[in-house]
Write an enzyme that holds these catalytic residues in place. Sequence first.
Site, PDB file in Angstrom:
ATOM      1  N   VAL A  14      -5.924   1.647  10.226  1.00 13.79           N
ATOM      2  CA  VAL A  14      -4.669   2.221  10.717  1.00 13.79           C
ATOM      3  C   VAL A  14      -4.892   2.915  12.063  1.00 13.79           C
ATOM      4  O   VAL A  14      -4.114   2.730  13.016  1.00 13.79           O
ATOM      5  CB  VAL A  14      -4.062   3.208   9.689  1.00 13.79           C
ATOM      6  N   LYS A 105      -0.778   8.793   1.337  1.00 14.84           N
ATOM      7  CA  LYS A 105       0.131   8.940   0.182  1.00 14.84           C
ATOM      8  C   LYS A 105      -0.468   9.747  -0.944  1.00 14.84           C
ATOM      9  O   LYS A 105       0.242  10.481  -1.641  1.00 14.84           O
ATOM     10  CB  LYS A 105       0.619   7.584  -0.346  1.00 14.84           C
ATOM     11  N   VAL A 132       4.492   5.451   2.628  1.00 17.10           N
ATOM     12  CA  VAL A 132       5.173   4.594   1.638  1.00 17.10           C
ATOM     13  C   VAL A 132       5.611   3.284   2.300  1.00 17.10           C
ATOM     14  O   VAL A 132       6.338   3.295   3.294  1.00 17.10           O
ATOM     15  CB  VAL A 132       6.417   5.291   1.034  1.00 17.10           C
ATOM     16  N   GLY A 134       4.125   1.036   4.138  1.00 20.62           N
ATOM     17  CA  GLY A 134       3.596   0.660   5.458  1.00 20.62           C
ATOM     18  C   GLY A 134       4.607   0.716   6.578  1.00 20.62           C
ATOM     19  O   GLY A 134       5.033   1.787   7.001  1.00 20.62           O
ATOM     20  N   ILE A 136       7.766  -0.297   6.642  1.00 22.40           N
ATOM     21  CA  ILE A 136       9.202  -0.192   6.308  1.00 22.40           C
ATOM     22  C   ILE A 136       9.635   1.272   6.453  1.00 22.40           C
ATOM     23  O   ILE A 136       9.019   2.156   5.863  1.00 22.40           O
ATOM     24  CB  ILE A 136       9.478  -0.630   4.843  1.00 22.40           C
ATOM     25  N   GLU A 190      -7.043  -0.161  -0.224  1.00 21.12           N
ATOM     26  CA  GLU A 190      -7.557   1.197  -0.073  1.00 21.12           C
ATOM     27  C   GLU A 190      -9.084   1.151  -0.057  1.00 21.12           C
ATOM     28  O   GLU A 190      -9.689   0.173  -0.505  1.00 21.12           O
ATOM     29  CB  GLU A 190      -7.105   2.068  -1.249  1.00 21.12           C
ATOM     30  N   ASP A 201      -2.116   3.656  -6.403  1.00 22.90           N
ATOM     31  CA  ASP A 201      -1.521   3.770  -5.063  1.00 22.90           C
ATOM     32  C   ASP A 201       0.008   3.665  -5.149  1.00 22.90           C
ATOM     33  O   ASP A 201       0.738   4.451  -4.515  1.00 22.90           O
ATOM     34  CB  ASP A 201      -2.090   2.658  -4.164  1.00 22.90           C
ATOM     35  N   LYS A 205       3.060   6.430  -4.220  1.00 23.89           N
ATOM     36  CA  LYS A 205       4.255   6.129  -3.409  1.00 23.89           C
ATOM     37  C   LYS A 205       5.536   6.385  -4.208  1.00 23.89           C
ATOM     38  O   LYS A 205       6.526   6.892  -3.663  1.00 23.89           O
ATOM     39  CB  LYS A 205       4.188   4.681  -2.930  1.00 23.89           C
TER      40      LYS A 205
HETATM   41  P1  NDP Z   1     -10.126   3.005   6.759  1.00 23.95           P
HETATM   42  O1  NDP Z   1     -11.145   3.182   5.688  1.00 23.95           O
HETATM   43  O2  NDP Z   1     -10.067   1.726   7.494  1.00 23.95           O
HETATM   44  O3  NDP Z   1     -10.296   4.172   7.842  1.00 23.95           O
HETATM   45  C1  NDP Z   1     -10.552   5.490   7.475  1.00 23.95           C
HETATM   46  C2  NDP Z   1     -11.081   6.222   8.702  1.00 23.95           C
HETATM   47  O4  NDP Z   1     -11.299   7.578   8.383  1.00 23.95           O
HETATM   48  C3  NDP Z   1     -12.410   5.661   9.205  1.00 23.95           C
HETATM   49  O5  NDP Z   1     -12.388   5.588  10.600  1.00 23.95           O
HETATM   50  C4  NDP Z   1     -13.433   6.686   8.728  1.00 23.95           C
HETATM   51  O6  NDP Z   1     -14.549   6.799   9.575  1.00 23.95           O
HETATM   52  C5  NDP Z   1     -12.602   7.953   8.825  1.00 23.95           C
HETATM   53  N1  NDP Z   1     -13.114   8.984   7.955  1.00 23.95           N
HETATM   54  C6  NDP Z   1     -13.266   8.939   6.608  1.00 23.95           C
HETATM   55  N2  NDP Z   1     -13.778  10.112   6.174  1.00 23.95           N
HETATM   56  C7  NDP Z   1     -13.942  10.896   7.257  1.00 23.95           C
HETATM   57  C8  NDP Z   1     -14.439  12.216   7.461  1.00 23.95           C
HETATM   58  N3  NDP Z   1     -14.864  12.963   6.446  1.00 23.95           N
HETATM   59  N4  NDP Z   1     -14.462  12.693   8.720  1.00 23.95           N
HETATM   60  C9  NDP Z   1     -14.027  11.953   9.750  1.00 23.95           C
HETATM   61  N5  NDP Z   1     -13.549  10.691   9.636  1.00 23.95           N
HETATM   62  C10 NDP Z   1     -13.525  10.185   8.396  1.00 23.95           C
HETATM   63  O7  NDP Z   1      -8.735   3.346   6.078  1.00 23.95           O
HETATM   64  P2  NDP Z   1      -7.286   2.873   6.551  1.00 23.95           P
HETATM   65  O8  NDP Z   1      -7.177   2.990   8.001  1.00 23.95           O
HETATM   66  O9  NDP Z   1      -6.947   1.604   5.881  1.00 23.95           O
HETATM   67  O10 NDP Z   1      -6.377   3.982   5.831  1.00 23.95           O
HETATM   68  C11 NDP Z   1      -6.220   5.281   6.374  1.00 23.95           C
HETATM   69  C12 NDP Z   1      -5.083   5.995   5.655  1.00 23.95           C
HETATM   70  O11 NDP Z   1      -3.877   5.247   5.841  1.00 23.95           O
HETATM   71  C13 NDP Z   1      -5.261   6.118   4.147  1.00 23.95           C
HETATM   72  O12 NDP Z   1      -4.654   7.316   3.716  1.00 23.95           O
HETATM   73  C14 NDP Z   1      -4.473   4.930   3.611  1.00 23.95           C
HETATM   74  O13 NDP Z   1      -4.032   5.134   2.288  1.00 23.95           O
HETATM   75  C15 NDP Z   1      -3.307   4.927   4.567  1.00 23.95           C
HETATM   76  N6  NDP Z   1      -2.610   3.664   4.707  1.00 23.95           N
HETATM   77  C16 NDP Z   1      -3.299   2.505   4.917  1.00 23.95           C
HETATM   78  C17 NDP Z   1      -2.630   1.312   5.091  1.00 23.95           C
HETATM   79  C18 NDP Z   1      -3.337   0.025   5.327  1.00 23.95           C
HETATM   80  O14 NDP Z   1      -2.680  -1.012   5.368  1.00 23.95           O
HETATM   81  N7  NDP Z   1      -4.658   0.015   5.513  1.00 23.95           N
HETATM   82  C19 NDP Z   1      -1.158   1.270   5.023  1.00 23.95           C
HETATM   83  C20 NDP Z   1      -0.519   2.563   4.812  1.00 23.95           C
HETATM   84  C21 NDP Z   1      -1.241   3.701   4.655  1.00 23.95           C
HETATM   85  P3  NDP Z   1     -15.573   5.589   9.822  1.00 23.95           P
HETATM   86  O15 NDP Z   1     -14.760   4.526  10.481  1.00 23.95           O
HETATM   87  O16 NDP Z   1     -16.571   6.180  10.728  1.00 23.95           O
HETATM   88  O17 NDP Z   1     -16.068   5.205   8.477  1.00 23.95           O
HETATM   89  N1  HSE Z   2      -3.464  -0.225   0.076  1.00 24.35           N
HETATM   90  C1  HSE Z   2      -2.090  -0.113   0.375  1.00 24.35           C
HETATM   91  C2  HSE Z   2      -1.355  -1.354  -0.065  1.00 24.35           C
HETATM   92  C3  HSE Z   2      -1.900   0.125   1.838  1.00 24.35           C
HETATM   93  O1  HSE Z   2      -2.023  -2.367  -0.344  1.00 24.35           O
HETATM   94  O2  HSE Z   2      -0.136  -1.333  -0.140  1.00 24.35           O
HETATM   95  C4  HSE Z   2      -0.486   0.444   2.225  1.00 24.35           C
HETATM   96  O3  HSE Z   2      -0.104   1.673   1.738  1.00 24.35           O
END
Ligand code: NDP
Ligand code: HSE
Length: 432
Positions: A14, A105, A132, A134, A136, A190, A201, A205
């Site tokens: 994200v 979430k 919630v 993504g 939408i 996730e 998850d 939501k």
């Molecule tokens: P990722 O695992 O791809 O990214 C998480 C990021 O957080 C990484 O860059 C990681 O670092 C960093 N991170 C984790 N722990 C720490 C810490 N203690 N200190 C600093 N940085 C940290 O997750 P996503 O991007 O997929 O998801 C992020 C959020 O968005 C979550 O809450 C998820 O539920 C939500 N979300 C995700 C969606 C999706 O489609 N993926 C859709 C909607 C919501 P590093 O890269 O160095 O490991």
């Molecule tokens: N892991 C979540 C999903 C990301 O698959 O819907 C979006 O919230």
Amino acid sequence: VSKIRIGMIGCGVVGQGVLRLLHENAKSIEARLGGSIEVRRVVARDRGKSRGPHLRDAQLGFDPEALLTDPEIDVVVEVMGGLEPAGAFVQRALTAGKSVVTANKALIADRGHALMELAERRGADLYFEAAVAGGIPVIRVLREALVSDRIVAVRGIVNGTSNYILSQMQEQGLAFEVALKQAQQAGYAEADPTLDVGGGDAAHKLTILATMAFGARGELQSLTTEGIDTVDAADIEFARRYGYVIKPLAVARALPSGALDLRVHPALVTKDDPLAHINGALNAVHIEGAALGPCLLSGLGAGALPTAVSVVSDIVDVGRNLFAQASGRVAGSPFSTGRAPSIQPIADYRGRYYLRFSVRDQRGVLGKLATALGERDVSIEQMVQEGHGKDQPVSVVLLTHPAREGDLRAALAEIDKLSFVVEPARALRIEA
Ligand code: NDP
Ligand code: HSE
């Protein structure tokens, strides 16, 4: 020109989507915001990972403390996920009077109430559109567009990974594990994918949707949560033959008693249900307003760019408030004013069911199944038996008329003890 300065914690799927969108659409975003957005700091954890082309080395750090204490940062964007330390970071940012945009979430479902109260006390904004469904804009719709209406029901597909897996199993005949791997590679899942396939998850939501729609403050413990990991290829095939598809549903309904019917589970829906055609990582939320009637929102519920659209639109909203010196302008969020709801026990839920029994092919089996169900007031609408069984078990699949779930479960518990039963009965709700 005014400017807002953001600090982003997390730079994974994200976070990198957010950087790309801010870069590629910088001009139009600036025009719409009436000012620019500067990404002042980004914090991640792993020094060895590549962060894509839209981040300069000087922006990247590994110490959240430096970001949280930077007085030049106006808005903290939390896209790291998990309850802790993300919760502590968000709390620190709000306490310092910084506005927060989050996609988390789990955090909003669990602590949205306390965090929103804190935000309101500090005159800061706490926005969470991406949490919630993504891309939408369902939070905005409930918060703003439907503010004048009374919501009767919210029903939808809110986990992209689960929907992707079931769609791939249904359409391509893929095995569960293969489809899950694909969803992970596409960035939908996730960090802990059991949250996706186990329904957790979607439960987060649904908790958020129930708060926004009904002012119901999170009660995760009493929310019925079943994942798609209980669905077999055999169930998909039998459902298809009966004219249904299996979808990962989340349902929140206001009952005449004043209680809420809150459930997350895979369910059979008819092929002409609008949710039957929501496939892959698409999500959909069907809202029913007392005045509005039905309203269906659909779009990509997971993935870097769709989610980034929601995160950046929140940044823009928060920025507009900052420019107008009106941060925290909307007090009385359902998260701060909501109350713990009364939730209908799942035993009192009434609906139709799909049942699959794996049994030895013996004389009298069908009669005994029908009797055990009938004694608990569960009546059969349709039934098929498949397989020829000397040594092999056969499948008996049946659809019921509406029944009370507590009665059905009691009948199934008795049936599971019968000598000819090979595996515990499978039951899926039919959501008509
Ligand atoms: P990722 O695992 O791809 O990214 C998480 C990021 O957080 C990484 O860059 C990681 O670092 C960093 N991170 C984790 N722990 C720490 C810490 N203690 N200190 C600093 N940085 C940290 O997750 P996503 O991007 O997929 O998801 C992020 C959020 O968005 C979550 O809450 C998820 O539920 C939500 N979300 C995700 C969606 C999706 O489609 N993926 C859709 C909607 C919501 P590093 O890269 O160095 O490991
Ligand atoms: N892991 C979540 C999903 C990301 O698959 O819907 C979006 O919230």
